[in-house]
Design a protein around this motif. Structure first.
Motif, PDB file in Angstrom:
ATOM      1  N   UNK A   1       8.018   4.331   1.618  1.00 45.58           N
ATOM      2  CA  UNK A   1       8.783   4.132   0.387  1.00 45.58           C
ATOM      3  C   UNK A   1      10.204   4.658   0.580  1.00 45.58           C
ATOM      4  N   UNK A   2      11.173   3.847   0.199  1.00 44.78           N
ATOM      5  CA  UNK A   2      12.575   4.238   0.203  1.00 44.78           C
ATOM      6  C   UNK A   2      12.948   4.805  -1.162  1.00 44.78           C
ATOM      7  N   UNK A   3      12.537   4.088  -2.224  1.00 44.55           N
ATOM      8  CA  UNK A   3      12.807   4.537  -3.588  1.00 44.55           C
ATOM      9  C   UNK A   3      11.765   3.942  -4.527  1.00 44.55           C
ATOM     10  N   UNK A   4      11.186   4.804  -5.336  1.00 41.44           N
ATOM     11  CA  UNK A   4      10.213   4.357  -6.340  1.00 41.44           C
ATOM     12  C   UNK A   4      10.827   4.500  -7.721  1.00 41.44           C
ATOM     13  N   UNK A   5      10.906   3.388  -8.422  1.00 42.72           N
ATOM     14  CA  UNK A   5      11.400   3.381  -9.791  1.00 42.72           C
ATOM     15  C   UNK A   5      10.270   3.088 -10.765  1.00 42.72           C
ATOM     16  N   UNK A   6      10.612   2.953 -12.024  1.00 41.10           N
ATOM     17  CA  UNK A   6       9.614   2.701 -13.060  1.00 41.10           C
ATOM     18  C   UNK A   6       9.042   1.284 -12.969  1.00 41.10           C
ATOM     19  N   UNK A   7       9.882   0.316 -12.582  1.00 39.75           N
ATOM     20  CA  UNK A   7       9.441  -1.081 -12.554  1.00 39.75           C
ATOM     21  C   UNK A   7       9.368  -1.692 -11.161  1.00 39.75           C
ATOM     22  N   UNK A   8       9.949  -1.020 -10.171  1.00 39.36           N
ATOM     23  CA  UNK A   8       9.889  -1.560  -8.811  1.00 39.36           C
ATOM     24  C   UNK A   8       9.989  -0.441  -7.786  1.00 39.36           C
ATOM     25  N   UNK A   9       9.499  -0.756  -6.594  1.00 38.63           N
ATOM     26  CA  UNK A   9       9.503   0.188  -5.478  1.00 38.63           C
ATOM     27  C   UNK A   9      10.086  -0.537  -4.264  1.00 38.63           C
ATOM     28  N   UNK A  10      11.063   0.087  -3.612  1.00 42.06           N
ATOM     29  CA  UNK A  10      11.643  -0.468  -2.391  1.00 42.06           C
ATOM     30  C   UNK A  10      10.985   0.231  -1.211  1.00 42.06           C
ATOM     31  N   UNK A  11      10.516  -0.579  -0.254  1.00 43.11           N
ATOM     32  CA  UNK A  11       9.748  -0.050   0.871  1.00 43.11           C
ATOM     33  C   UNK A  11      10.242  -0.694   2.166  1.00 43.11           C
ATOM     34  N   UNK A  12      10.223   0.087   3.247  1.00 49.87           N
ATOM     35  CA  UNK A  12      10.520  -0.418   4.591  1.00 49.87           C
ATOM     36  C   UNK A  12       9.257  -0.385   5.433  1.00 49.87           C
ATOM     37  N   UNK A  13       9.204  -1.230   6.440  1.00 48.74           N
ATOM     38  CA  UNK A  13       8.034  -1.275   7.312  1.00 48.74           C
ATOM     39  C   UNK A  13       8.461  -1.529   8.749  1.00 48.74           C
ATOM     40  N   UNK A  14       7.935  -0.709   9.659  1.00 49.90           N
ATOM     41  CA  UNK A  14       8.095  -0.947  11.094  1.00 49.90           C
ATOM     42  C   UNK A  14       6.795  -1.539  11.613  1.00 49.90           C
ATOM     43  N   UNK A  15       6.893  -2.629  12.345  1.00 51.41           N
ATOM     44  CA  UNK A  15       5.721  -3.254  12.960  1.00 51.41           C
ATOM     45  C   UNK A  15       5.815  -3.069  14.461  1.00 51.41           C
TER      46      UNK A  15
ATOM     47  N   UNK B   1       0.826  -1.213   0.000  1.00 50.33           N
ATOM     48  CA  UNK B   1       0.000   0.000   0.000  1.00 50.33           C
ATOM     49  C   UNK B   1       0.859   1.261   0.000  1.00 50.33           C
ATOM     50  N   UNK B   2       1.982   1.251   0.720  1.00 48.57           N
ATOM     51  CA  UNK B   2       2.882   2.409   0.681  1.00 48.57           C
ATOM     52  C   UNK B   2       3.376   2.630  -0.748  1.00 48.57           C
ATOM     53  N   UNK B   3       3.765   1.546  -1.414  1.00 41.25           N
ATOM     54  CA  UNK B   3       4.206   1.657  -2.817  1.00 41.25           C
ATOM     55  C   UNK B   3       3.072   2.180  -3.690  1.00 41.25           C
ATOM     56  N   UNK B   4       1.869   1.656  -3.476  1.00 43.49           N
ATOM     57  CA  UNK B   4       0.713   2.083  -4.266  1.00 43.49           C
ATOM     58  C   UNK B   4       0.387   3.550  -4.099  1.00 43.49           C
ATOM     59  N   UNK B   5       0.736   4.124  -2.948  1.00 34.51           N
ATOM     60  CA  UNK B   5       0.463   5.546  -2.738  1.00 34.51           C
ATOM     61  C   UNK B   5       1.343   6.427  -3.622  1.00 34.51           C
ATOM     62  N   UNK B   6       2.411   5.844  -4.160  1.00 33.09           N
ATOM     63  CA  UNK B   6       3.333   6.587  -5.015  1.00 33.09           C
ATOM     64  C   UNK B   6       3.128   6.265  -6.495  1.00 33.09           C
ATOM     65  N   UNK B   7       2.968   4.976  -6.802  1.00 30.46           N
ATOM     66  CA  UNK B   7       2.923   4.578  -8.218  1.00 30.46           C
ATOM     67  C   UNK B   7       1.557   4.087  -8.684  1.00 30.46           C
TER      68      UNK B   7
END
Length: 140
Positions: free
Chosen positions: A101-115, A67-73
């Motif tokens: 989101x740490x970094x959003x690219x054209x084909x992939x998004x790197x994301x971190x999560x704290x639980x 969902x974090x990635x989806x908020x960007x791309x």
């Protein structure tokens, strides 16, 4: 790519996931590269030692990352992979997964999560951290 307009639309996407309904997950924040997913901790989600089952933590991390990635791309994403480190037993009233989101690219998004777990009025207790790659699916 399909735009996710905001929190209400993201909540509709979450509600369309049968497993999310089963665990009672809810999105409490969505936008600007972040998403927060919460699950009330109840007996059915515990393992034999009384803490939240690792599978539930993995589920929460996976969805918060996506969902974090989806908020960007936008929509049309799938998890390519993620890792999770369990730091302490997850005990409390609410499990909170906060993806950023740490970094959003054209084909992939790197994301971190704290639980974290939240228990009444006390400060959240960090119980696990995760990092993943979310793949942007190409239109067919």
């Amino acid at each position: 790519m399909n735009e996710i307009a905001g929190l209400e639309q993201a909540r509709k996407i979450l509600a369309a996931q049968p497993f999310s309904s089963l665990v009672g997950a809810r999105l409490t924040a969505f936008g600007d590269g972040e998403a927060v997913l919460e699950v009330d901790i109840r007996e059915e989600l515990l393992q034999q030692f009384g803490s939240v089952h690792g599978g539930v933590l993995g589920y929460a991390a996976d969805n918060a990352l996506a969902f974090a990635a989806g908020s960007v791309v936008g929509a049309g994403l799938t998890t390519a992979g993620f890792s999770i480190d369990f730091l302490r037993p997850a005990r409390g009233d609410v499990l909170r997964a906060h993806g950023r989101v740490v970094r959003a690219g054209r084909t992939s998004v790197v994301v971190r999560c704290d639980l974290s777990t939240v228990d009444g009025g006390s400060a959240p207790a960090l119980c696990a951290v995760a990092q993943g790659t979310i793949a942007v699916r190409q239109a067919a």
